[in-house]
Design an enzyme around this catalytic site. Structure first.
Site, PDB file in Angstrom:
ATOM      1  N   SER A   1     -44.599 -25.292 -35.329  1.00 51.79           N
ATOM      2  CA  SER A   1     -45.368 -24.059 -35.228  1.00 51.79           C
ATOM      3  C   SER A   1     -45.107 -23.347 -33.899  1.00 51.79           C
ATOM      4  O   SER A   1     -44.001 -22.929 -33.620  1.00 51.79           O
ATOM      5  CB  SER A   1     -46.851 -24.377 -35.421  1.00 51.79           C
ATOM      6  OG  SER A   1     -47.625 -23.211 -35.528  1.00 51.79           O
TER       7      SER A   1
ATOM      8  N   ASP B   1     -45.538 -16.617 -35.337  1.00 51.05           N
ATOM      9  CA  ASP B   1     -45.235 -17.829 -34.569  1.00 51.05           C
ATOM     10  C   ASP B   1     -43.992 -18.489 -35.146  1.00 51.05           C
ATOM     11  O   ASP B   1     -43.299 -17.914 -35.993  1.00 51.05           O
ATOM     12  CB  ASP B   1     -46.436 -18.776 -34.557  1.00 51.05           C
ATOM     13  CG  ASP B   1     -46.793 -19.303 -35.941  1.00 51.05           C
ATOM     14  OD1 ASP B   1     -46.432 -18.647 -36.948  1.00 51.05           O
ATOM     15  OD2 ASP B   1     -47.432 -20.362 -36.029  1.00 51.05           O
TER      16      ASP B   1
ATOM     17  N   ASP C   1     -43.238 -20.831 -37.286  1.00 51.44           N
ATOM     18  CA  ASP C   1     -43.051 -21.013 -38.724  1.00 51.44           C
ATOM     19  C   ASP C   1     -43.683 -19.892 -39.539  1.00 51.44           C
ATOM     20  O   ASP C   1     -43.773 -19.982 -40.755  1.00 51.44           O
ATOM     21  CB  ASP C   1     -43.592 -22.371 -39.175  1.00 51.44           C
ATOM     22  CG  ASP C   1     -45.080 -22.539 -38.915  1.00 51.44           C
ATOM     23  OD1 ASP C   1     -45.617 -21.835 -38.053  1.00 51.44           O
ATOM     24  OD2 ASP C   1     -45.713 -23.399 -39.570  1.00 51.44           O
TER      25      ASP C   1
ATOM     26  N   ASP D   1     -46.682 -18.717 -40.047  1.00 53.66           N
ATOM     27  CA  ASP D   1     -47.955 -18.768 -40.768  1.00 53.66           C
ATOM     28  C   ASP D   1     -49.066 -18.079 -39.975  1.00 53.66           C
ATOM     29  O   ASP D   1     -50.208 -18.022 -40.421  1.00 53.66           O
ATOM     30  CB  ASP D   1     -48.357 -20.194 -41.148  1.00 53.66           C
ATOM     31  CG  ASP D   1     -48.521 -21.138 -39.967  1.00 53.66           C
ATOM     32  OD1 ASP D   1     -48.275 -20.728 -38.809  1.00 53.66           O
ATOM     33  OD2 ASP D   1     -48.888 -22.313 -40.196  1.00 53.66           O
TER      34      ASP D   1
END
Length: 463
Positions: free
Chosen positions: A112, A258, A260, A262
């Site tokens: 993340s 961010d 990834d 999400d």
């Protein structure tokens, strides 16, 4: 046999750590081995012994993602499961593909917002939801060499001959996710100038495609991942660069994702940063006025008191949960709510997705602004967050430090001093070895002084 202790490896958002230190290729291999066996065993119990388990696997572009991807895929194959590689993609795309295309589970390899030397393994079930604690606990047991009770022999069985699994290139799944996002937009972005900060992460391969297809003129920063620059002074945790881009180029709006993708943080046309709570406020206010909001808005203990007051003025109740979008989603499901998320930018729209999705969040916000005929600045004008100060203190054992008497006394002193005019939250991070401090107060100087005092105490206790 030692007692099971959930949370040994999987924390708030998956198994996360420094690669080669606390997270290794062997960990990934054993997770794939266990999951391949587990879902095969469940199929056998349901009378389908010939069933072939299928797992969707995605990754962000950090250097170690390839190492972990191949290891976990090999683990699945060794247990007789087929591994479908989506390659560099977003966490929500893995969730979408898993639930929409009948996979038994999904795996996202990402840490993340963490720096590149960390990585993580996130797991979702066939519904695209975070994997439940029972399965995670059994996976942790297998990592530690403890076999499931219904496994005969001294290890999980290895597939042989034609039962060995295969690894499949599955970029088509990622492309279908892009098409899904585009299909959700019932409007054109023609004439809009949109800034996108891709954090040198997963969004770089998807976000521009979506916004260009909808007619926007896009301006990208941090969209050249090299394996080591993910999140480096970029993305949702560092939206200052996007703010400058929006101001300097005269853009309509900006979105920062961010690693990834999400999460989503927005920037209005004046360059003002609007966090996840601000986006929730804008969308929630519009949904309330149109009779579309069901129940309360769900957010976490990190939500600003000013956010809670702003919702109260709209007669919208707020439900708070522990930090983590899985807790937000669980509370939404339990209470029949259709809007929730975290100030960090994880927003969940269950009509469209079962997990946070940064690009989807941007599209929903743009649709809201079109519906209300407002700019983002106008949509959040009535939301006045309290000044807040955040501090992250690196310590070896965060969970133990936050329960120390000196720390709890320091927290109590700050709470007593602030009374009803502020808020204090000290917690162990679920994703990094740090203690997180949040202090809110009506005056920024007051929040800063209490945050510094708490940081000093925690550093002393952590020596």
């Amino acid at each position: 046999m030692p007692p099971r202790r959930p949370g040994r490896y999987f924390g708030t958002d998956g198994f996360r750590g420094e690669v080669g230190v606390t997270l290794t290729a062997e960990h990934a291999w054993r997770i794939g081995r266990f999951l391949g066996w587990y879902y095969k065993r469940r199929a056998e119990e349901n009378g389908n012994p010939a069933y072939r388990v299928r797992a969707a696997i995605g990754k962000d572009p950090r250097l170690s993602s390839y190492l972990l991807e191949y290891a976990i895929a090999a683990g699945f194959n060794a247990s007789g499961a087929n591994a479908y590689l989506l390659h560099v993609t977003t966490t929500p795309s893995v969730s979408f593909v898993t639930r929409s295309e009948g996979f038994d589970c999904g795996v996202m390899i990402s840490a993340s917002h963490n720096p590149f030397f960390d990585n993580g393994i996130k797991l979702v079930n066939r519904a695209g939801e975070k994997t439940n604690l029972g399965i995670l606990s059994q996976a942790e047991d297998y990592i530690d060499g403890i076999l499931p009770t219904d496994c005969a022999g001294d290890d999980l069985p290895l597939a042989r001959g034609e039962d060995i699994g295969r690894t499949v290139d599955y970029t088509a799944g990622r492309n279908r996710y892009i098409g899904y996002l585009i299909s959700l937009a019932t409007f054109s972005l023609r004439g809009m100038k949109v800034g996108l900060d891709c954090a040198n992460g997963s969004a770089w391969s998807i976000a521009r495609t979506v916004f260009d297809a909808l007619g926007a003129t896009t301006y990208l920063i941090n969209a050249s991942p090299d394996g080591t620059n993910i999140n480096r002074n970029a993305g949702s945790t560092h939206p200052e660069g996007l703010s400058r881009l929006v101001r300097d180029r005269g853009l309509s709006i900006g979105f920062a994702f961010d690693g990834d993708a999400d999460r989503c943080i927005a920037v209005d046309g004046n360059g003002r940063i609007v966090d996840g709570a601000g986006i929730l406020y804008a969308v929630g206010r519009s949904m309330k006025s149109r009779g579309l909001l069901e129940g309360s808005i769900v957010s976490t203990v990190m939500a600003n008191r000013g956010f809670e007051r702003a919702l109260a003025e709209l007669q919208i109740p707020l439900i708070r949960t522990p930090v983590g979008d899985k807790y937000v989603y669980a509370a939404m499901t339990e209470n029949g709510c259709n809007l929730g998320g975290e100030p960090s930018g994880h927003l969940i729209f269950p009509k469209y997705a079962t997990t946070g999705d940064g690009i989807l969040t941007a599209l929903v916000l743009l649709e809201t602004l079109r519906e209300e005929k407002q700019t983002l600045a106008e949509a959040v004008a009535a939301y006045r967050p309290y000044p807040e100060v955040h501090r992250n203190v690196a310590v070896k054992n965060p969970a133990a430090i936050v329960t120390r008497e000196a720390v709890t006394r320091a927290v109590a002193r700050a709470e007593q001093a602030l009374g009803t005019h502020g808020r204090v939250l000290v917690r162990a991070s679920g994703t990094e070895p740090v203690v997180r401090i949040l202090v809110e107060a009506e005056e920024s100087d007051l929040a800063l002084s209490h945050a510094k005092a708490l940081e000093k105490t925690i550093r002393e206790e952590g020596r």
